[in-house]
Every structure is written in structure tokens, then in C-alpha cells.
Design a protein around this motif. Sequence first.
Motif, PDB file in Angstrom:
ATOM      1  N   GLU A 256     -34.860  -6.302  36.274  1.00  0.00           N
ATOM      2  CA  GLU A 256     -35.202  -5.590  35.928  1.00  0.00           C
ATOM      3  C   GLU A 256     -35.049  -4.075  35.041  1.00  0.00           C
ATOM      4  O   GLU A 256     -34.822  -3.147  34.633  1.00  0.00           O
ATOM      5  CB  GLU A 256     -37.187  -5.643  36.208  1.00  0.00           C
ATOM      6  CG  GLU A 256     -37.302  -4.766  35.601  1.00  0.00           C
ATOM      7  CD  GLU A 256     -38.661  -4.910  36.545  1.00  0.00           C
ATOM      8  OE1 GLU A 256     -39.956  -4.101  35.854  1.00  0.00           O
ATOM      9  OE2 GLU A 256     -39.093  -4.890  37.370  1.00  0.00           O
ATOM     10  N   PRO A 299     -28.675 -10.432  21.142  1.00  0.00           N
ATOM     11  CA  PRO A 299     -29.991 -10.238  21.785  1.00  0.00           C
ATOM     12  C   PRO A 299     -30.073  -9.677  23.635  1.00  0.00           C
ATOM     13  O   PRO A 299     -30.485  -8.841  24.060  1.00  0.00           O
ATOM     14  CB  PRO A 299     -30.951 -11.772  21.972  1.00  0.00           C
ATOM     15  CG  PRO A 299     -30.932 -12.109  20.585  1.00  0.00           C
ATOM     16  CD  PRO A 299     -28.794 -11.541  21.246  1.00  0.00           C
ATOM     17  N   SER A 303     -30.588  -6.089  24.995  1.00  0.00           N
ATOM     18  CA  SER A 303     -31.556  -6.399  26.441  1.00  0.00           C
ATOM     19  C   SER A 303     -30.783  -5.912  27.809  1.00  0.00           C
ATOM     20  O   SER A 303     -31.316  -4.230  28.123  1.00  0.00           O
ATOM     21  CB  SER A 303     -32.126  -7.900  26.736  1.00  0.00           C
ATOM     22  OG  SER A 303     -32.963  -7.518  27.755  1.00  0.00           O
ATOM     23  N   THR A 306     -30.439  -1.900  26.450  1.00  0.00           N
ATOM     24  CA  THR A 306     -31.235  -1.082  27.135  1.00  0.00           C
ATOM     25  C   THR A 306     -32.133  -0.880  27.712  1.00  0.00           C
ATOM     26  O   THR A 306     -32.602   0.346  29.051  1.00  0.00           O
ATOM     27  CB  THR A 306     -32.726  -2.190  26.290  1.00  0.00           C
ATOM     28  OG1 THR A 306     -32.527  -1.781  24.697  1.00  0.00           O
ATOM     29  CG2 THR A 306     -34.405  -0.891  26.326  1.00  0.00           C
ATOM     30  N   ARG A 307     -31.808  -2.180  29.205  1.00  0.00           N
ATOM     31  CA  ARG A 307     -32.338  -1.780  30.533  1.00  0.00           C
ATOM     32  C   ARG A 307     -31.521  -0.748  31.200  1.00  0.00           C
ATOM     33  O   ARG A 307     -31.850   0.245  32.124  1.00  0.00           O
ATOM     34  CB  ARG A 307     -31.985  -2.935  31.494  1.00  0.00           C
ATOM     35  CG  ARG A 307     -33.554  -3.885  30.562  1.00  0.00           C
ATOM     36  CD  ARG A 307     -32.874  -5.320  31.368  1.00  0.00           C
ATOM     37  NE  ARG A 307     -33.992  -6.613  31.041  1.00  0.00           N
ATOM     38  CZ  ARG A 307     -33.869  -7.514  31.509  1.00  0.00           C
ATOM     39  NH1 ARG A 307     -33.116  -8.228  32.889  1.00  0.00           N
ATOM     40  NH2 ARG A 307     -34.199  -8.083  30.520  1.00  0.00           N
TER      41      ARG A 307
END
Length: 615
Positions: A256, A299, A303, A306-307
Amino acid sequence: IEVIQHGIPDLKLSSDEIGSLREIHGWGMRPVMLTFGLLSPNKGIEHAIRALPGIVRDHPGLLYVVAGATHPNLVREQGEAYRDSLISLAEELGVSANVQFINRFVSEKELVALIGAADLYLTPYLNEAQITSGTLAFAFGLGKPVISTPYWYAEEMLSDGAGILVPFSNSEGIAAAASALLGDEEKRSAMSAIARERGASMGWKHVGTQYADLMENAFPVRRSAILTSIPARAKSAAAAAAAVVPFIHLERMTGEFGIFQHASFKQPDPVHGFCADDNARVAILLASMEQEDDRLSQPVIASLRTRCVASLSSAYNPRLMRFRNFMNIRGQWLEDCGSEDSHGRVLWALGILIGKMPSEGRSSKMVTLFLEAALSVRQFSSPRAWAFTLMGLAAFAGTRIAEPAVRQLQRQLSEKLLTLHRNTAGPRWNWFEDVITYDNAKIPEALLVTWEQLQTPALLETGLSTLEFLLEEQTAPRGHFRPVGCNGFWVRGGAPARFDQQPLEAQAMVAATLKAATCTRERAWVEAARDIHRWFTGYNDHGIPVADAREGGCHDGLTPGGVNGNMGAESTLAFLQSSTDLQAAAASFALHAVRPANITPLPLPARERGQMIPA
């Protein structure tokens, strides 16, 4: 596979010593059954006590001795509740007079005497998956008949009539076996002879000879295999280096808040959470990938980026003007600020991210954060932190944002490195410190990157000469890359540590030698980079792959015995970055053979130009 038994000391006990110990403990001529070890429920002592009424019926004088203190963890949690329950159980069963507890830690010498003075040895353990027992080995060495539950080690040792196995948690089985042995002197003597014979082969002198023989026989075969396989591995490694390495393991390690720090073999180990250091490495890797790279889908790239960017931004502590480093699995930072080196690496990543952004997409907040955090580095003492920051400043300087301030900091930090070098380098030691530790090649690379913008001659000269020093000293006699190991590093005046060899060192050297090729336009530097990268694929001291080219994972190091089984973030990213850098070099280096006129040629030590290991 060869099996060498658990070693035991030379166990000799005279009849006088046995008699003296029996007198001290009040055993007299009573038959004694002994269990030894730190007392805890997994030892199964309660089942042995429940067996006593059945044994005592046939042998009223039997004494069951339980030697050893209660396990400290159990004492901390429950006090002596378990021992008290065993005492109460013996009272309930009417066998208190047949049980003796020696409630203290016992030295090896006293343990040997206790076992030697006993008639039977009992291990009623409850855990099947026990692979060794030092006390059982001692019992064999002293020629004692043994009764045991069938945990793995006991199953192996008590085969062929060397003892009696009884089911787990089975008091009736213990009672039957003990009664039978105590009533059959001939059987006990036969068991003692088997145990004594088997125990004789377990003495340290004998075991040591077995180890020596094994090494003597195995090493020439293994050495021959390594030395003959390295050239073949070098050829296959060249093909592997040219192939596109997938990012399967990188995706597996993603969580996450970016990439997990550690792995247990190939699986992420979430317990240790995340760190800004590794998320910075991910950001640098993603920024170096071509847009059309299909190893990760767009994608997934977006992702993951971004994390990582979110994690790096939240790492900043404006009160201290420092980046934190370690984050737990819930996304909570575990410190007010991280190390100087991790701070520098985050700046490097942010500089690259800002430099890659189109002008209209740049965040003024990120730019402000970068410039503010970069100023803190002036107070640092770590040359690697200065080097990482210089890498970020060079990427940031290309944006033309706040160029005067950036240029000034570039000059300040690069001059710090040059001053270190002038004050430290000497004959046979062309380096910045009195010890060579980790991520070493990043320092000369940072000087070369900064030279490309400032054009200060000393930056190029020092960057190339110190990189050549590393290349020479980290090249094994047979020509393969041998990085300085992290188990001791290399202190000036001593010898470099051979192991553990870290993937980070190979990656840093690949990046630095490719940067030297960019600066000098010499093909030899690219060939050196290819040779170093082959360390990942088997061109190393052991002749075995460190990386998994099928999934893009990389083991955490090359150890004296092979590879570290775990595939953590730092090592995996080192392999992926090195592979990506070489891919880019293959595309961009139709190498110009002409050196710019203002650069003086510098020889590559330990390598003749044109005499590289063939690609």
C-alpha cells in the motif's frame, strides 16, 4: 548429501565419580531414571510422572530425577506454576518419594556426571519436529539405555535397537518400557553397548575428522567445477544481460505504501514495513524506464509511482528539514528523521522526478520541498549523502528552476568530496575515506555527473581515477567482479572483506562505469559495465546466479556458502536498475571511438583496452 552426527565432548566418568555423585544426591543404590533440560510444558514431564505408579509397582525403589531450572520465559510469564503442578501431580499419585527435582542451571560437567550416574535416560518430549538433542547425544556417549518419544532426532538415533520409542503423551508406554528395561539387565547391557559404540563416533575429535575429510574431498571437485564453468557462464550471462528482465518480483513486493523492505525468500515480509530509501530506488528505476517499456503495464507503473511519490513526500519532517526513513505496515513513520544517506537518496529521487515532469505538471510544493531539504545537506558529514544529493541536483538543475542556488550547492558539495579526496588519498589508496564500505561507486559517479554540468576538470579527473581504483581492486585474478564484502568492509591498511557481497555494489559500479563511458566516449567502460553486471548471472566467486532473470528478483547477497535465500527490495532493485541501465546503454552507445579533445586518456587498471572479456 553426507550426514555428520551432532558432536559431543570426550565423555569419561570413573566409578568413584559416579559413586560420589549418587551419595551427594542421596540416590544410594536406587535405580535412577533421568530427564534433563529447561523445564517447560513441551518436555512432557507430566506424562512421565503419570507413568511412575506403574513402574513403582514392579520397582519400588525407582527414583525419577528431573534436572534443570524452569525455562526463563516461563518463569517470567507464570513463575513456577508448571513445576508446582508437577509436584502436586506426584503427590496426588502417591509417588512423591519417587520424584526428585534439581531446580537449577546445571553445568556441562555436572550434567555429564548426572547422566553417567543414572540407569536410564528418558526424553518424553511432545514436539515431533525436533531435529537434535544435545542431552540425548550425551546419553549415547555415556552408553545409557534411552526411552524416548518419536521426535525426529530420537527416531533416527534409536533405530536398530539403540533404545525404545514410545508414543507421544503415552504414560502407559513409558511405564511398560521402563519396567521392562529395569527388569532385564541383559537387554540394558545390549542397549548400552549399542549406545556406547554409536556415541564413540560422535566425539568431537572423530566428528572434526569427518568435517575435514568432507572438505578435502569436496573442495577440489567443487573448485574444478567453478573454474571450468565460469567462462561458459560468462557467455550465457552476456545473453542474459541483453535480455529484457521482467518485473514480476517487483510487483509481488509492492504494498500500500510502496515496496516492502524485506522478503522471506520470494515472499514479502510485511513485518518490517517500508522505507523511504527503497521507495526512492523505485522512483529512480521507474524514471529511467523508457515509455514503451512493457515489463510493467502503464497502470501499474502509474500506481507504483504514485505510492512511492506520496511516501517520499510524507517522509519530510519540516521541523527538522529532514526526511524520515522507516515506516511500519500501517503507514506510520517510526522516527523523526532517518540517516544522512537515506536523506540524500530521497533528494536524488525527487530531483529526478521533478526533472522528468513537464513544466506545467511540476508541483511548486515539491520543488520547494526539494530546495529546502537540499540545504540541510550542507551540514552533513557523509560523503555518500553528498553524492546522492549531487545526483538529484544534477537532474533538478536541468529544469532551469532556481538555477543559481542549485549550482552553488553543486559546487559546495562537490568541493567537499574533492577536499576529502585530497586529504585522504595516497599511494595504493585512491579514495575519499580510510574505509571502503557500501554503495562506493556512487561517489565517483556523482563527480562525473556534476562535471557534465560544471565542467570543472578536477571533478572529471578525480571521478575517473577513483572509479578506476575501485575497478582494479574489485576485479578478481580470473577477471570477474568481486565487490568488497559487507562483513568487515575494507579498512585502509588491511585486506578487503570477501563476503557478504552485495548486489548494491554491482549496480553502483555498472551505473558509474556507464557514466564514465558517457563522459569519455570510450568503449572500454561499457565493456567493464557488462562484465560487472555478469556478477548477477554467475560470473562471480561461486559461479552461481545471484539474480532470477525469469522473475526479476535478486538474492540479498553472495555469502561464503552460496546465496542468501531472501530476495528483498534493495537487492531486487539493484538488479533491475543494473539491467535497465545496460538496456539503455545498448540503445544509446553505438560508442563513439573518439574522445573529446579536452580529456586526457586514463588507463583502465587490470584491463588492457581491447582485451575485455568477450561479450
